[in-house]
Design a protein around this motif. Structure first.
Motif, PDB file in Angstrom:
ATOM      1  N   GLY A   1      31.333  34.738  -4.115  1.00  0.00           N
ATOM      2  CA  GLY A   1      31.853  34.485  -2.779  1.00  0.00           C
ATOM      3  C   GLY A   1      33.177  35.187  -2.541  1.00  0.00           C
ATOM      4  O   GLY A   1      33.417  35.747  -1.461  1.00  0.00           O
TER       5      GLY A   1
ATOM      6  N   ASN B   1      29.485  33.627 -11.458  1.00  0.00           N
ATOM      7  CA  ASN B   1      29.231  32.320 -10.851  1.00  0.00           C
ATOM      8  C   ASN B   1      29.329  32.448  -9.338  1.00  0.00           C
ATOM      9  O   ASN B   1      29.728  33.480  -8.803  1.00  0.00           O
ATOM     10  CB  ASN B   1      30.205  31.259 -11.373  1.00  0.00           C
ATOM     11  CG  ASN B   1      31.656  31.641 -11.170  1.00  0.00           C
ATOM     12  OD1 ASN B   1      32.095  31.855 -10.041  1.00  0.00           O
ATOM     13  ND2 ASN B   1      32.408  31.730 -12.267  1.00  0.00           N
ATOM     14  N   GLU B   2      28.968  31.381  -8.648  1.00  0.00           N
ATOM     15  CA  GLU B   2      28.889  31.418  -7.193  1.00  0.00           C
ATOM     16  C   GLU B   2      30.257  31.638  -6.545  1.00  0.00           C
ATOM     17  O   GLU B   2      30.380  32.364  -5.555  1.00  0.00           O
ATOM     18  CB  GLU B   2      28.257  30.126  -6.685  1.00  0.00           C
ATOM     19  CG  GLU B   2      27.791  30.189  -5.248  1.00  0.00           C
ATOM     20  CD  GLU B   2      26.767  29.128  -4.914  1.00  0.00           C
ATOM     21  OE1 GLU B   2      26.610  28.828  -3.709  1.00  0.00           O
ATOM     22  OE2 GLU B   2      26.122  28.595  -5.841  1.00  0.00           O
ATOM     23  N   GLN B   3      31.275  31.021  -7.100  1.00  0.00           N
ATOM     24  CA  GLN B   3      32.615  31.170  -6.537  1.00  0.00           C
ATOM     25  C   GLN B   3      33.107  32.612  -6.664  1.00  0.00           C
ATOM     26  O   GLN B   3      33.701  33.163  -5.731  1.00  0.00           O
ATOM     27  CB  GLN B   3      33.589  30.221  -7.230  1.00  0.00           C
ATOM     28  CG  GLN B   3      34.998  30.253  -6.644  1.00  0.00           C
ATOM     29  CD  GLN B   3      35.920  29.248  -7.318  1.00  0.00           C
ATOM     30  OE1 GLN B   3      35.528  28.534  -8.233  1.00  0.00           O
ATOM     31  NE2 GLN B   3      37.153  29.193  -6.858  1.00  0.00           N
TER      32      GLN B   3
ATOM     33  N   PRO C   1      25.044  32.976  -2.381  1.00  0.00           N
ATOM     34  CA  PRO C   1      25.426  34.280  -2.934  1.00  0.00           C
ATOM     35  C   PRO C   1      24.402  35.366  -2.643  1.00  0.00           C
ATOM     36  O   PRO C   1      24.771  36.540  -2.525  1.00  0.00           O
ATOM     37  CB  PRO C   1      25.561  34.009  -4.435  1.00  0.00           C
ATOM     38  CG  PRO C   1      24.837  32.738  -4.687  1.00  0.00           C
ATOM     39  CD  PRO C   1      24.944  31.947  -3.430  1.00  0.00           C
TER      40      PRO C   1
ATOM     41  N   ARG D   1      20.140  30.559  -6.111  1.00  0.00           N
ATOM     42  CA  ARG D   1      21.248  30.191  -5.231  1.00  0.00           C
ATOM     43  C   ARG D   1      21.198  31.030  -3.961  1.00  0.00           C
ATOM     44  O   ARG D   1      21.263  32.260  -4.010  1.00  0.00           O
ATOM     45  CB  ARG D   1      22.580  30.378  -5.936  1.00  0.00           C
ATOM     46  CG  ARG D   1      22.706  29.632  -7.246  1.00  0.00           C
ATOM     47  CD  ARG D   1      22.503  28.129  -7.083  1.00  0.00           C
ATOM     48  NE  ARG D   1      23.540  27.535  -6.230  1.00  0.00           N
ATOM     49  CZ  ARG D   1      23.577  26.249  -5.918  1.00  0.00           C
ATOM     50  NH1 ARG D   1      22.620  25.425  -6.349  1.00  0.00           N
ATOM     51  NH2 ARG D   1      24.548  25.780  -5.162  1.00  0.00           N
TER      52      ARG D   1
ATOM     53  N   GLU E   1      21.048  25.003  -0.138  1.00  0.00           N
ATOM     54  CA  GLU E   1      21.873  25.599  -1.191  1.00  0.00           C
ATOM     55  C   GLU E   1      21.016  26.350  -2.198  1.00  0.00           C
ATOM     56  O   GLU E   1      21.434  27.371  -2.746  1.00  0.00           O
ATOM     57  CB  GLU E   1      22.683  24.513  -1.901  1.00  0.00           C
ATOM     58  CG  GLU E   1      23.720  23.835  -1.007  1.00  0.00           C
ATOM     59  CD  GLU E   1      24.458  22.734  -1.726  1.00  0.00           C
ATOM     60  OE1 GLU E   1      25.697  22.804  -1.776  1.00  0.00           O
ATOM     61  OE2 GLU E   1      23.804  21.807  -2.250  1.00  0.00           O
ATOM     62  N   ARG E   2      19.809  25.851  -2.437  1.00  0.00           N
ATOM     63  CA  ARG E   2      18.914  26.476  -3.400  1.00  0.00           C
ATOM     64  C   ARG E   2      17.751  27.149  -2.687  1.00  0.00           C
ATOM     65  O   ARG E   2      17.227  26.643  -1.694  1.00  0.00           O
ATOM     66  CB  ARG E   2      18.377  25.448  -4.403  1.00  0.00           C
ATOM     67  CG  ARG E   2      19.451  24.849  -5.305  1.00  0.00           C
ATOM     68  CD  ARG E   2      18.825  24.182  -6.517  1.00  0.00           C
ATOM     69  NE  ARG E   2      18.062  25.120  -7.330  1.00  0.00           N
ATOM     70  CZ  ARG E   2      18.599  25.935  -8.240  1.00  0.00           C
ATOM     71  NH1 ARG E   2      19.897  25.933  -8.451  1.00  0.00           N
ATOM     72  NH2 ARG E   2      17.831  26.758  -8.932  1.00  0.00           N
TER      73      ARG E   2
ATOM     74  N   LYS F   1      19.128  32.514 -10.485  1.00  0.00           N
ATOM     75  CA  LYS F   1      19.664  31.153 -10.479  1.00  0.00           C
ATOM     76  C   LYS F   1      19.167  30.332  -9.291  1.00  0.00           C
ATOM     77  O   LYS F   1      19.408  29.121  -9.224  1.00  0.00           O
ATOM     78  CB  LYS F   1      21.197  31.188 -10.438  1.00  0.00           C
ATOM     79  CG  LYS F   1      21.835  31.883 -11.644  1.00  0.00           C
ATOM     80  CD  LYS F   1      21.547  31.130 -12.932  1.00  0.00           C
ATOM     81  CE  LYS F   1      22.258  31.788 -14.110  1.00  0.00           C
ATOM     82  NZ  LYS F   1      21.999  31.094 -15.393  1.00  0.00           N
TER      83      LYS F   1
ATOM     84  N   ALA G   1      21.814  35.808  -8.263  1.00  0.00           N
ATOM     85  CA  ALA G   1      21.520  34.758  -7.290  1.00  0.00           C
ATOM     86  C   ALA G   1      20.034  34.426  -7.252  1.00  0.00           C
ATOM     87  O   ALA G   1      19.644  33.246  -7.164  1.00  0.00           O
ATOM     88  CB  ALA G   1      21.996  35.193  -5.904  1.00  0.00           C
TER      89      ALA G   1
END
Length: 269
Positions: free
Chosen positions: A143, A138-140, A190, A187, A226-227, A185, A182
């Motif tokens: 990061g 996931n993004e978190q 990331p 995103r 963000e996207r 998705k 990334a």
């Protein structure tokens, strides 16, 4: 072209910085200002001279602000200002020594350690080598991984001496997988974080295929969303982190990492 894109993004960041209150009293404002400061620190180090974004916030990164950040960090313990641990490496060693927080996350411990001990290094290497299943990505998590790797490299000022050459290869493989995640998705943050990390590990890494999606995503106001994807609408503060991350990645690609260690001095006057 990359320099122009970078300049446009810095102007947007300037506008966002000016919207922050002079006395950053909320956690959101403290985190935003500290993240801008970290970006300014990294880009200045890579470029070799002050980047414009550093001058935008220079008057804000005062000893008082550093004290405010430290105070909130101590008060909030292990939940401290998520994603802001890198700022701890940008302040002076004397300021870091004022901290007396226990049970810190790995990233915070590394940020506070000028000379990590063997136990901490082993934990860092194990985390960098740990394969992460696609369904758990996931993004978190990405990061946090990017921050840990950046701290290992002192943001590009030095190359870490890992105990085993395999650490570099495993970290590189993880970064490639995270970059693929990334892209799939859509995103942006990331993705640019992984561009930066891949260039840290391999200075000869060809980032342009990954950067093509990023460049095409820049908005007319200079920000990054963000996207991943084209858009024409101006953006609000939610675009701050993707824009900061992109600025760092662009500087890494344009200037490359420093070939000799540099001191990590405080940004405070």
């Amino acid at each position: 072209m990359l320099t122009l894109i970078s300049a446009r993004s810095q102007q947007w960041i300037r506008n966002q910085a000016e919207l922050l209150p002079v006395d950053a009293v909320t956690d959101e404002h403290i985190q935003s200002l500290s993240e801008i400061a970290v970006t300014a620190f990294i880009c200045t180090s890579l470029r070799g001279n002050d980047v414009p974004v550093k001058t935008f916030i220079e008057s804000r990164i005062t000893p008082e602000f550093v004290g405010q950040f430290i105070g909130r960090f101590e008060e909030m313990g292990i939940g401290a200002l998520s994603g802001g641990y890198s700022f701890l490496r940008c302040i002076s060693p004397d300021d870091r020594q004022k901290l007396a927080v226990r049970n810190l996350p790995l990233n915070a411990m590394l940020a506070l350690s000028d000379m990590p001990d063997q136990e901490l290094l082993e934990r860092v290497e194990a985390e960098l080598r740990r394969p992460v299943p696609y369904e758990q990505t996931n993004e978190q998590l990405i990061g946090s991984y990017a921050e840990l790797l950046a701290l290992c490299y002192s943001f590009g000022n030095q190359r870490p001496r890992f105990s085993n050459p395999g650490v570099y290869g495993d970290a590189y493989a993880n970064c490639l997988r995270f970059a693929e995640w990334a892209q799939e998705k859509g995103r942006l943050l990331p993705l640019v974080q992984m561009i930066y990390c891949l260039c840290l590990i391999d200075p000869d890494f060809d980032a342009m295929p990954l950067l093509s999606d990023v460049i095409a995503s820049q908005r007319p106001d200079g920000s990054f969303p963000e996207r991943i994807g084209f858009g024409s609408a101006d953006q609000d503060g939610r675009a701050l982190r993707p824009t900061l991350g992109t600025l760092v990645a662009l500087h890494m690609v344009i200037y490359g990492q420093r070939r000799s260690p540099g001191p990590l001095v405080t940004m405070a006057a």
